[in-house]
Design an enzyme around this catalytic site. Structure first.
Site, PDB file in Angstrom:
ATOM      1  CB  SER A  16      -0.958   0.006   1.189  1.00 32.22           C
ATOM      2  OG  SER A  16      -1.923  -1.004   1.019  1.00 32.22           O
ATOM      3  CE  LYS A  65      -8.483  -5.949   5.199  1.00 26.26           C
ATOM      4  NZ  LYS A  65      -8.726  -6.280   3.805  1.00 26.26           N
ATOM      5  CB  VAL A 129     -10.756 -10.692   1.931  1.00 29.96           C
ATOM      6  CG1 VAL A 129     -10.632 -12.009   1.221  1.00 29.96           C
ATOM      7  CG2 VAL A 129     -10.890  -9.556   0.954  1.00 29.96           C
ATOM      8  CG  ASN A 149     -12.976 -21.811   6.251  1.00 29.37           C
ATOM      9  OD1 ASN A 149     -11.999 -21.563   5.540  1.00 29.37           O
ATOM     10  ND2 ASN A 149     -12.968 -21.618   7.562  1.00 29.37           N
ATOM     11  NE  ARG A 150      -7.724 -25.375   8.255  1.00 34.14           N
ATOM     12  CZ  ARG A 150      -6.485 -24.929   8.402  1.00 34.14           C
ATOM     13  NH1 ARG A 150      -5.471 -25.669   8.005  1.00 34.14           N
ATOM     14  NH2 ARG A 150      -6.258 -23.735   8.915  1.00 34.14           N
ATOM     15  CB  THR A 151     -12.408 -23.653  10.823  1.00 35.85           C
ATOM     16  OG1 THR A 151     -11.016 -23.964  10.823  1.00 35.85           O
ATOM     17  CG2 THR A 151     -12.947 -23.618  12.235  1.00 35.85           C
ATOM     18  CE  LYS A 154     -11.691 -18.208  10.485  1.00 41.33           C
ATOM     19  NZ  LYS A 154     -10.249 -18.466  10.285  1.00 41.33           N
ATOM     20  CB  VAL A 209      -7.935 -13.440  -2.784  1.00 39.38           C
ATOM     21  CG1 VAL A 209      -7.648 -12.152  -2.035  1.00 39.38           C
ATOM     22  CG2 VAL A 209      -9.446 -13.625  -2.941  1.00 39.38           C
ATOM     23  CE1 TYR A 211      -2.337  -8.360  -3.640  1.00 37.31           C
ATOM     24  CE2 TYR A 211      -0.207  -7.877  -4.618  1.00 37.31           C
ATOM     25  CZ  TYR A 211      -1.167  -7.651  -3.646  1.00 37.31           C
ATOM     26  OH  TYR A 211      -0.922  -6.716  -2.664  1.00 37.31           O
TER      27      TYR A 211
HETATM   28  P1  ATR Z   1      -8.054 -14.595   8.889  1.00 31.98           P
HETATM   29  O1  ATR Z   1      -8.798 -15.854   9.244  1.00 31.98           O
HETATM   30  O2  ATR Z   1      -7.210 -14.074  10.007  1.00 31.98           O
HETATM   31  O3  ATR Z   1      -8.895 -13.545   8.244  1.00 31.98           O
HETATM   32  P2  ATR Z   1      -7.000 -15.206   6.330  1.00 31.98           P
HETATM   33  O4  ATR Z   1      -5.561 -15.331   5.918  1.00 31.98           O
HETATM   34  O5  ATR Z   1      -7.835 -14.215   5.675  1.00 31.98           O
HETATM   35  O6  ATR Z   1      -6.945 -15.031   7.875  1.00 31.98           O
HETATM   36  O7  ATR Z   1      -7.737 -16.604   6.192  1.00 31.98           O
HETATM   37  C1  ATR Z   1      -7.071 -17.771   6.041  1.00 31.98           C
HETATM   38  C2  ATR Z   1      -8.014 -18.745   5.359  1.00 31.98           C
HETATM   39  O8  ATR Z   1      -7.247 -19.779   4.774  1.00 31.98           O
HETATM   40  C3  ATR Z   1      -8.972 -19.413   6.304  1.00 31.98           C
HETATM   41  O9  ATR Z   1     -10.188 -19.638   5.640  1.00 31.98           O
HETATM   42  C4  ATR Z   1      -8.244 -20.710   6.638  1.00 31.98           C
HETATM   43  O10 ATR Z   1      -9.068 -21.761   7.044  1.00 31.98           O
HETATM   44  P3  ATR Z   1      -9.437 -21.942   8.616  1.00 31.98           P
HETATM   45  O11 ATR Z   1     -10.542 -20.971   8.883  1.00 31.98           O
HETATM   46  O12 ATR Z   1      -9.861 -23.361   8.735  1.00 31.98           O
HETATM   47  O13 ATR Z   1      -8.175 -21.628   9.375  1.00 31.98           O
HETATM   48  C5  ATR Z   1      -7.667 -21.030   5.297  1.00 31.98           C
HETATM   49  N1  ATR Z   1      -6.536 -21.938   5.353  1.00 31.98           N
HETATM   50  C6  ATR Z   1      -5.251 -21.618   5.678  1.00 31.98           C
HETATM   51  N2  ATR Z   1      -4.459 -22.697   5.609  1.00 31.98           N
HETATM   52  C7  ATR Z   1      -5.248 -23.738   5.225  1.00 31.98           C
HETATM   53  C8  ATR Z   1      -5.027 -25.124   4.960  1.00 31.98           C
HETATM   54  N3  ATR Z   1      -3.814 -25.670   5.060  1.00 31.98           N
HETATM   55  N4  ATR Z   1      -6.070 -25.881   4.571  1.00 31.98           N
HETATM   56  C9  ATR Z   1      -7.314 -25.357   4.461  1.00 31.98           C
HETATM   57  N5  ATR Z   1      -7.592 -24.046   4.697  1.00 31.98           N
HETATM   58  C10 ATR Z   1      -6.578 -23.256   5.068  1.00 31.98           C
END
Ligand code: ATR
Length: 264
Positions: A16, A65, A129, A149-151, A154, A209, A211
């Site tokens: 930025s 954010k 985002v 999403n893995r979790t 969320k 997302v 880049y």
């Molecule tokens: P934040 O959660 O702090 O906003 P982010 O970088 O925007 O951070 O988000 C990371 C994303 O990548 C999350 O959706 C994360 O999944 P979890 O919510 O389960 O943590 C996902 N992510 C990161 N590493 C991953 C992996 N090895 N396998 C699957 N999903 C992954």
């Protein structure tokens, strides 16, 4: 001299300052844009400096954010709906929290000439985002949005604000026109998202997302199979463009020089 900041943690990687200072110089504005590493307990003090006039505007990046919201006086509609602010400014002595990621995503897609209306979209990830992407896609008339999403919890949290989206288990796939990687998988060159790329059919649109690197394995594989691909670079440029316009009342030029700035 006016002073602007981007705050986050980590912050060193942020491009930025490079982009804003380039536009500041091009438009002969007496201002400086710097980056500042913060911890959560610093948020209140830094944001209050916008009210006192010590700072003229702030961009917020990960992971603040959402957590910066209690420290502003008012949220714009976009910020309220996504519970995400990336741009702060002062208006009528009030600190306003706004979200330019939404416009950034929409204008980035328009730059690529992709029409998201009536399209089926699959989003991977539920990070900071994602609500902005969902908001923009809905505004653009997307037909159906599925989130994975893995979790899972969320993804379910995001659904509370956007009840119309569908959630599927991580690892499952539904039919789509456009698939978006909004996870952090791909930031490292050897990262891979486990997908059966051959099952999707051709002529889909794969959007990452990320880049930097320019082409993640996700985009590389999709391209090899004849799909359209794009990364988040224009989204990044347009979110900055919108913030710049709010602060300086000027829409700076987005030309090849600007776009190249982010490649060095
Ligand atoms: P934040 O959660 O702090 O906003 P982010 O970088 O925007 O951070 O988000 C990371 C994303 O990548 C999350 O959706 C994360 O999944 P979890 O919510 O389960 O943590 C996902 N992510 C990161 N590493 C991953 C992996 N090895 N396998 C699957 N999903 C992954």
């Amino acid at each position: 001299m006016k002073k602007y900041l981007v705050i986050g943690n980590p912050i060193n990687h942020s491009l930025s300052p490079k982009l804003h200072n380039h536009w500041i110089k091009k438009n002969k504005i007496d201002a400086i844009y710097e980056k500042k590493l913060l911890i959560k307990s610093d948020l209140n003090e830094v944001i209050s400096q916008v009210k006192s006039g010590e700072i003229d505007g702030i961009n917020i990046t990960l992971p603040f954010k959402n957590s910066a919201i209690p420290f502003v006086d008012e949220l714009t509609l976009e910020a309220k709906k996504t519970q995400s602010i990336n741009t702060i400014y002062c208006k009528n002595k009030k600190i306003i929290g706004h979200n330019t990621d939404i416009a950034g995503f929409e204008l980035g897609l328009r730059h690529f000439k992709y029409d998201a209306s009536k399209k089926k979209i699959l989003i991977l990830g539920a990070g900071g985002v994602v609500p902005s992407i969902i908001f923009a896609l809905k505004k653009m008339g997307a037909l159906h949005i599925t989130l994975s999403n893995r979790t899972k919890s969320k993804a379910e949290d995001i659904k509370k604000n956007f009840p119309e989206i569908e959630i599927i288990d991580w690892g499952k796939i539904v039919e789509f026109d456009m698939i978006i990687n909004a996870t952090s998988i791909g930031l490292n060159n050897d990262d891979e998202i486990k997908l059966n790329y051959n099952d999707f059919g051709k002529n889909k649109f794969f959007y990452d997302v990320i880049y930097n690197p320019k082409q993640t394995n996700f985009l590389k594989k999709a391209k090899e199979l004849g799909n359209m691909t794009d990364n988040g670079k224009m989204m990044f440029i347009y979110q900055a463009h919108q913030a710049f316009a709010i602060w300086h009342k000027i829409f700076p030029k987005i030309d090849i020089e600007t776009i190249k700035l982010l490649d060095d």
